[in-house]
Design a protein around this motif. Sequence first.
Motif, PDB file in Angstrom:
ATOM      1  N   ALA A  46       0.671  -1.285   0.062  1.00  0.00           N
ATOM      2  CA  ALA A  46      -0.171   0.061   0.107  1.00  0.00           C
ATOM      3  C   ALA A  46       0.781   1.227  -0.047  1.00  0.00           C
ATOM      4  O   ALA A  46       0.391   2.313  -0.699  1.00  0.00           O
ATOM      5  N   SER A  47       1.905   1.265   1.099  1.00  0.00           N
ATOM      6  CA  SER A  47       2.867   2.601   0.862  1.00  0.00           C
ATOM      7  C   SER A  47       3.560   2.539  -0.526  1.00  0.00           C
ATOM      8  O   SER A  47       3.905   3.760  -0.704  1.00  0.00           O
ATOM      9  N   SER A  48       3.686   1.640  -0.972  1.00  0.00           N
ATOM     10  CA  SER A  48       4.861   1.745  -2.115  1.00  0.00           C
ATOM     11  C   SER A  48       3.825   2.000  -3.447  1.00  0.00           C
ATOM     12  O   SER A  48       4.385   2.158  -4.715  1.00  0.00           O
ATOM     13  N   GLY A  49       2.505   1.787  -3.515  1.00  0.00           N
ATOM     14  CA  GLY A  49       1.684   1.801  -4.513  1.00  0.00           C
ATOM     15  C   GLY A  49       1.650   0.581  -5.684  1.00  0.00           C
ATOM     16  O   GLY A  49       1.625   0.910  -6.751  1.00  0.00           O
ATOM     17  N   LEU A  50       2.308  -0.433  -5.122  1.00  0.00           N
ATOM     18  CA  LEU A  50       2.640  -1.768  -5.951  1.00  0.00           C
ATOM     19  C   LEU A  50       1.278  -2.506  -6.389  1.00  0.00           C
ATOM     20  O   LEU A  50       0.467  -2.456  -5.430  1.00  0.00           O
ATOM     21  N   ASP A  51       1.169  -2.912  -7.497  1.00  0.00           N
ATOM     22  CA  ASP A  51      -0.138  -3.930  -7.810  1.00  0.00           C
ATOM     23  C   ASP A  51       0.403  -5.401  -8.128  1.00  0.00           C
ATOM     24  O   ASP A  51       0.636  -5.682  -9.031  1.00  0.00           O
ATOM     25  N   VAL A  52       1.106  -5.781  -6.975  1.00  0.00           N
ATOM     26  CA  VAL A  52       1.337  -7.327  -7.180  1.00  0.00           C
ATOM     27  C   VAL A  52       0.600  -8.246  -6.017  1.00  0.00           C
ATOM     28  O   VAL A  52       0.239  -7.698  -4.788  1.00  0.00           O
ATOM     29  N   PRO A  53       0.308  -9.306  -6.554  1.00  0.00           N
ATOM     30  CA  PRO A  53      -0.746 -10.119  -5.629  1.00  0.00           C
ATOM     31  C   PRO A  53      -0.016 -10.599  -4.419  1.00  0.00           C
ATOM     32  O   PRO A  53       1.385 -10.941  -4.792  1.00  0.00           O
ATOM     33  N   ILE A  54      -0.485 -10.807  -3.635  1.00  0.00           N
ATOM     34  CA  ILE A  54      -0.070 -11.448  -2.213  1.00  0.00           C
ATOM     35  C   ILE A  54      -0.587 -12.619  -1.757  1.00  0.00           C
ATOM     36  O   ILE A  54      -1.739 -12.827  -1.935  1.00  0.00           O
ATOM     37  N   ARG A  55       0.293 -13.862  -2.075  1.00  0.00           N
ATOM     38  CA  ARG A  55      -0.206 -15.253  -1.838  1.00  0.00           C
ATOM     39  C   ARG A  55       0.362 -15.917  -0.571  1.00  0.00           C
ATOM     40  O   ARG A  55       1.515 -16.006  -0.813  1.00  0.00           O
ATOM     41  N   THR A  56      -0.247 -16.435   0.372  1.00  0.00           N
ATOM     42  CA  THR A  56       0.475 -17.041   1.613  1.00  0.00           C
ATOM     43  C   THR A  56       0.204 -18.485   1.151  1.00  0.00           C
ATOM     44  O   THR A  56      -0.615 -19.075   0.707  1.00  0.00           O
ATOM     45  N   VAL A  57       1.191 -19.066   1.429  1.00  0.00           N
ATOM     46  CA  VAL A  57       1.508 -20.770   1.137  1.00  0.00           C
ATOM     47  C   VAL A  57       1.927 -21.241   2.643  1.00  0.00           C
ATOM     48  O   VAL A  57       2.526 -20.447   3.480  1.00  0.00           O
ATOM     49  N   ALA A  58       1.363 -22.638   2.713  1.00  0.00           N
ATOM     50  CA  ALA A  58       1.677 -23.275   4.109  1.00  0.00           C
ATOM     51  C   ALA A  58       3.151 -24.066   4.119  1.00  0.00           C
ATOM     52  O   ALA A  58       3.765 -24.128   5.062  1.00  0.00           O
ATOM     53  N   SER A  59       3.778 -24.019   2.863  1.00  0.00           N
ATOM     54  CA  SER A  59       5.121 -24.687   2.961  1.00  0.00           C
ATOM     55  C   SER A  59       5.724 -24.277   1.582  1.00  0.00           C
ATOM     56  O   SER A  59       5.243 -23.670   0.583  1.00  0.00           O
ATOM     57  N   ALA A  60       7.021 -24.678   1.529  1.00  0.00           N
ATOM     58  CA  ALA A  60       7.611 -24.197   0.151  1.00  0.00           C
ATOM     59  C   ALA A  60       7.373 -25.363  -0.995  1.00  0.00           C
ATOM     60  O   ALA A  60       7.410 -24.868  -2.133  1.00  0.00           O
ATOM     61  N   GLN A  61       6.748 -26.603  -0.646  1.00  0.00           N
ATOM     62  CA  GLN A  61       6.262 -27.343  -1.650  1.00  0.00           C
ATOM     63  C   GLN A  61       4.934 -26.764  -2.166  1.00  0.00           C
ATOM     64  O   GLN A  61       4.615 -27.247  -3.609  1.00  0.00           O
ATOM     65  N   ASP A  62       4.254 -25.910  -1.581  1.00  0.00           N
ATOM     66  CA  ASP A  62       3.115 -25.317  -2.124  1.00  0.00           C
ATOM     67  C   ASP A  62       3.439 -24.005  -2.958  1.00  0.00           C
ATOM     68  O   ASP A  62       2.459 -23.556  -3.372  1.00  0.00           O
ATOM     69  N   CYS A  63       4.629 -23.887  -3.105  1.00  0.00           N
ATOM     70  CA  CYS A  63       4.811 -22.433  -3.958  1.00  0.00           C
ATOM     71  C   CYS A  63       4.972 -22.771  -5.498  1.00  0.00           C
ATOM     72  O   CYS A  63       5.494 -23.798  -5.943  1.00  0.00           O
TER      73      CYS A  63
END
Length: 325
Positions: A46-63
């Motif tokens: 929000a502070s940088s005005g970026l338009d990039v999706p943020i997605r949480t993952v449970a583990s590295a394998q879920d990346c």
Amino acid sequence: MRPIGVSMGDPAGIGPEIALKLVADRRCDVPVLIIGDAGVLTRARASSGLDVPIRTVASAQDCADATGVAQVLAETAMPHDLPWGRVDGRAGKAAYRYVAKGVELARDDQIAALVTAPINKEALRLGGHSYPGHTEILAELSGADEYAMMMANDELRVVLVTIHHALRDAIDSITPEAVRRAIRLTHDALRRAGITAPRIAVAGLNPHAGENGLMGREDLDIIAPAVQRARVAGIDASGPWPADTVFLRARTGEFDAVVAQYHDQGLIPVKYLGLERGVNITIGLPFVRTSVDHGTAFDIAGKGVASHASLLTALDHARTLAGLR
């Protein structure tokens, strides 16, 4: 493809912002897993005005094998009122957790390499973790007995014999074994980077490399024998060379790397060429680790103006060292 892990750094610094700018950059064409805090990243977006999706993952394998998305392994849930740009023990404690998780993932081969955003040493200490810097944390957590700091850009590579020591203590820590170890680690790292016959220059400690003992005997009695032992072992090492000219000689192509004796002797030449171009590489670890060549920049944290150029350079080096090209 295994992602490259990026530890978010101090949540109150510019680490969250530059991590987001990294994944938003089209030149970042490998999957990245940010090890950090989804809430802090959302505030940074929000502070940088970026338009990039943020997605949480449970583990590295879920990346996912995707780019342009901030995939986050959420190690903390920092309070929403954590201020930007201030030393805070909560932030220091969190930054340590991100690095520790990154080491765990790297050692388990769940990420291809670890790239670290900047931490603040005072915040780290307030958070219960007293270390001189990233290098010592990584070495301890990974169980590395022999390691060194390499600072590099597209013109110069420098490896340090002593790292985060007071200058008086650094001089006492320069031993034949310490110099030989730095030379050997440099040689091995350059070989892994694809340089088949590395040429390593070793900087002297005293002015003019001691002038044959006229300005101190450390170069004659400590450094020169270490260089000779390295040569006997088949390493193309030379020196000790006067430190006021050896970095220029390396920059113009005479050497592939310089082994410097103490922190500022080696880092000033690299950083003078531009912080945005430099990268910190820890050699001797059981995995690839690179980092930015700057600090948390509290003065501009949360303002959306931080450059991610050094982080992009660090990612680029990590890709090369991890064999992802």
